[in-house]
Design a protein around this motif. Structure first.
Motif, short mmCIF file in Angstrom:
data_model
loop_
_atom_site.label_atom_id
_atom_site.label_comp_id
_atom_site.label_asym_id
_atom_site.label_seq_id
_atom_site.Cartn_x
_atom_site.Cartn_y
_atom_site.Cartn_z
N GLN A 191 16.00 -20.49 69.43
CA GLN A 191 14.80 -20.73 68.64
C GLN A 191 14.43 -22.20 68.80
O GLN A 191 15.26 -23.08 68.53
CB GLN A 191 15.03 -20.39 67.16
CG GLN A 191 15.30 -18.93 66.88
CD GLN A 191 14.06 -18.07 67.01
OE1 GLN A 191 12.93 -18.53 66.84
NE2 GLN A 191 14.27 -16.80 67.34
N ILE A 192 13.20 -22.46 69.25
CA ILE A 192 12.75 -23.83 69.51
C ILE A 192 11.67 -24.18 68.49
O ILE A 192 10.57 -23.63 68.51
CB ILE A 192 12.24 -24.01 70.95
CG1 ILE A 192 13.37 -23.69 71.95
CG2 ILE A 192 11.77 -25.43 71.15
CD1 ILE A 192 13.38 -22.27 72.45
N ALA A 193 12.00 -25.09 67.58
CA ALA A 193 11.13 -25.41 66.45
C ALA A 193 10.37 -26.70 66.68
O ALA A 193 10.80 -27.56 67.46
CB ALA A 193 11.97 -25.54 65.18
N PRO A 194 9.26 -26.91 65.99
CA PRO A 194 8.60 -28.22 66.01
C PRO A 194 9.52 -29.28 65.42
O PRO A 194 10.40 -28.97 64.60
CB PRO A 194 7.37 -28.01 65.12
CG PRO A 194 7.17 -26.54 65.05
CD PRO A 194 8.54 -25.94 65.16
N LEU A 195 9.30 -30.52 65.81
CA LEU A 195 10.12 -31.62 65.29
C LEU A 195 9.45 -32.37 64.13
O LEU A 195 10.04 -33.26 63.56
CB LEU A 195 10.43 -32.62 66.41
CG LEU A 195 11.33 -32.11 67.54
CD1 LEU A 195 11.51 -33.20 68.60
CD2 LEU A 195 12.69 -31.66 67.01
N ALA A 196 8.23 -31.98 63.80
CA ALA A 196 7.52 -32.71 62.75
C ALA A 196 8.23 -32.61 61.41
O ALA A 196 8.30 -33.58 60.65
CB ALA A 196 6.09 -32.18 62.63
N GLU A 197 8.77 -31.43 61.11
CA GLU A 197 9.49 -31.20 59.87
C GLU A 197 10.88 -30.69 60.20
O GLU A 197 11.11 -30.15 61.28
CB GLU A 197 8.76 -30.17 59.01
CG GLU A 197 7.30 -30.45 58.75
CD GLU A 197 7.08 -31.58 57.76
OE1 GLU A 197 8.05 -32.00 57.11
OE2 GLU A 197 5.92 -32.03 57.64
N ARG A 198 11.80 -30.84 59.27
CA ARG A 198 13.11 -30.24 59.46
C ARG A 198 12.99 -28.72 59.27
O ARG A 198 11.97 -28.20 58.80
CB ARG A 198 14.12 -30.82 58.49
CG ARG A 198 13.99 -30.29 57.08
CD ARG A 198 15.12 -30.72 56.17
NE ARG A 198 15.18 -29.85 55.00
CZ ARG A 198 16.00 -30.02 53.98
NH1 ARG A 198 16.81 -31.06 53.96
NH2 ARG A 198 16.00 -29.17 52.97
N VAL A 199 14.05 -28.01 59.63
CA VAL A 199 14.11 -26.56 59.45
C VAL A 199 15.23 -26.25 58.45
O VAL A 199 16.40 -26.50 58.76
CB VAL A 199 14.38 -25.85 60.80
CG1 VAL A 199 14.53 -24.35 60.61
CG2 VAL A 199 13.26 -26.16 61.79
N PRO A 200 14.92 -25.71 57.25
CA PRO A 200 13.58 -25.53 56.70
C PRO A 200 13.02 -26.87 56.19
O PRO A 200 13.80 -27.81 55.96
CB PRO A 200 13.82 -24.57 55.54
CG PRO A 200 15.20 -24.92 55.06
CD PRO A 200 15.98 -25.25 56.32
N PRO A 201 11.72 -26.96 56.00
CA PRO A 201 11.13 -28.22 55.55
C PRO A 201 11.47 -28.53 54.11
O PRO A 201 11.73 -27.62 53.31
CB PRO A 201 9.62 -27.99 55.71
CG PRO A 201 9.47 -26.51 55.62
CD PRO A 201 10.71 -25.92 56.22
N LYS A 202 11.48 -29.82 53.79
CA LYS A 202 11.73 -30.21 52.41
C LYS A 202 10.54 -29.86 51.52
O LYS A 202 10.71 -29.47 50.37
CB LYS A 202 12.00 -31.72 52.32
CG LYS A 202 13.33 -32.14 52.94
CD LYS A 202 13.56 -33.63 52.78
CE LYS A 202 14.91 -34.06 53.34
NZ LYS A 202 15.14 -35.52 53.20
N LEU A 203 9.34 -30.02 52.07
CA LEU A 203 8.13 -29.76 51.30
C LEU A 203 7.24 -28.81 52.09
O LEU A 203 7.60 -27.68 52.34
CB LEU A 203 7.43 -31.09 50.96
CG LEU A 203 8.23 -32.03 50.07
CD1 LEU A 203 7.58 -33.40 49.99
CD2 LEU A 203 8.40 -31.45 48.67
#
Length: 350
Positions: A5-17
């Motif tokens: 699974q290749i996720a965006p780097l803008a937010e963590r996985v899962p995002p804090k907000l």
């Protein structure tokens, strides 16, 4: 199955907000791990997962003030993926378009979920140049502007069934708006609906830099001049059960081709019905008259408030359980993975 699974780097996985895409990647990754698959997650180093984590940045890029340009970081991640591509039966990308030239040699073992809007003119020549890349849409309406491409299916988002508990009787009910402060999301419509119906409105939303002028010049003055409108700001995942569960209805007054609209199923999980404008994916997500009400104008929206608030919240929750769980989403993606021409051959060779 060995799945990347290749996720965006803008937010963590899962995002804090805020961060719908990263949240869906997290739910899907954890469900595959629970099902016994060998899952590797390429994401920011502060991500939290039971899969094997390949840290492609120290922290989420949006939270790192030292990051001026995210593209070099994203390209480095894609190079890491390219070098390790032979390890996986399927590689599932959630990162828009940067990877397309890189995956040409193993594209038949890949899936790319398109999470954003596809009606922008800049995208047309791009997708025409890559008609072979296997794509997944998150609603059928999202596909409409696209040239002929290699669609492998539509997979609606799903949530863990116990993530957001059902609330049968909201405490101190109000109307809710959840998401982003942006012109296309039309928080101004939400405020007008609240004012014209006399009902309190709570807005839980983030303000991106690109939308700061709209916030300062349009939305903030409306909020400041109306005592029954409360701006809460960006909320975390653990705050959603209270915010959505105690709402009489979610307002989803969009004015753009919304690809999916995660807030609608989050509200649905709580038993909270949605009043949505008939745009983008809303008619696919909302079962009109059961989990919410669809409208075409402000006058219809105002006139329909009583109807939407009066919907059976148990039926709203039941609709979520039938249509929008992470289990269903994971099964839909597995069907697509297994349909890829090279994934089964690679899997069998292991």
């Amino acid at each position: 199955m060995k799945i990347a699974q290749i996720a965006p780097l803008a937010e963590r996985v899962p995002p804090k907000l805020y961060g719908g895409t990263e949240r869906i990647v997290s739910y899907l990754t954890e469900e595959f791990v629970r099902d016994g698959h060998d899952v590797t997650l390429f994401a920011s180093g502060d991500s939290m997962t039971s899969a094997k984590l390949v840290a492609c940045s120290d922290v989420a890029l949006r939270l790192n003030p030292a990051v001026q340009d995210p593209i070099p970081h994203q390209v480095l991640m894609l190079e890491e993926v390219r070098q390790r591509a032979h390890e996986f039966d399927v590689l599932h990308f959630h990162v828009d378009v940067l990877h397309f030239p890189i995956i040409r040699d193993f594209a038949a073992r890949t899936v790319t979920t398109l999470h954003g809007r596809l009606d922008l003119a800049d995208l047309q020549p791009f997708y025409r140049a890559f008609p072979d890349i296997p794509l997944v849409s998150i609603s059928d309406s999202q596909r409409q502007p696209m040239p002929p491409v290699n669609w492998r299916g539509t997979v609606y988002h799903g949530l863990p069934i116990s993530l957001l508990p059902f609330t049968e009787k909201p405490q101190n009910p109000y109307l809710a708006f959840l998401g982003r402060i942006s012109p296309e999301k039309r928080p101004d419509r939400a405020i007008e609906i609240a004012l014209r119906t006399g009902l309190p409105l709570k807005i839980a939303a983030k303000v991106d830099k690109i939308d700061e002028t709209y916030w300062l010049n349009v939305i903030k003055p409306l909020i400041m001049s109306n005592q029954n409108v409360e701006f809460i700001g960006e909320i975390a995942e653990h705050e959603k059960p209270d915010f959505l569960g105690n709402a009489s209805a979610l307002l989803f007054p969009i004015d753009w081709p919304e690809p999916f609209g995660l807030a609608m199923i989050e509200a649905m999980a709580c038993g909270t019905p949605t009043l949505a404008f008939r745009c983008g994916s809303a008619p696919e997500v909302v079962d009109d008259g059961i989990s919410g009400i669809l409208v075409d104008s402000m006058s219809q929206a105002v006139a329909s408030i009583g109807e939407v608030i009066g919907l059976d919240r148990r039926k709203v929750r039941a609709t979520f359980e039938q249509r929008f769980t992470v289990q269903r989403m994971a099964m839909d993606y597995l069907d697509i993975y297994r349909s890829l021409p090279d994934s089964n051959a690679h899997w069998a060779a292991e």
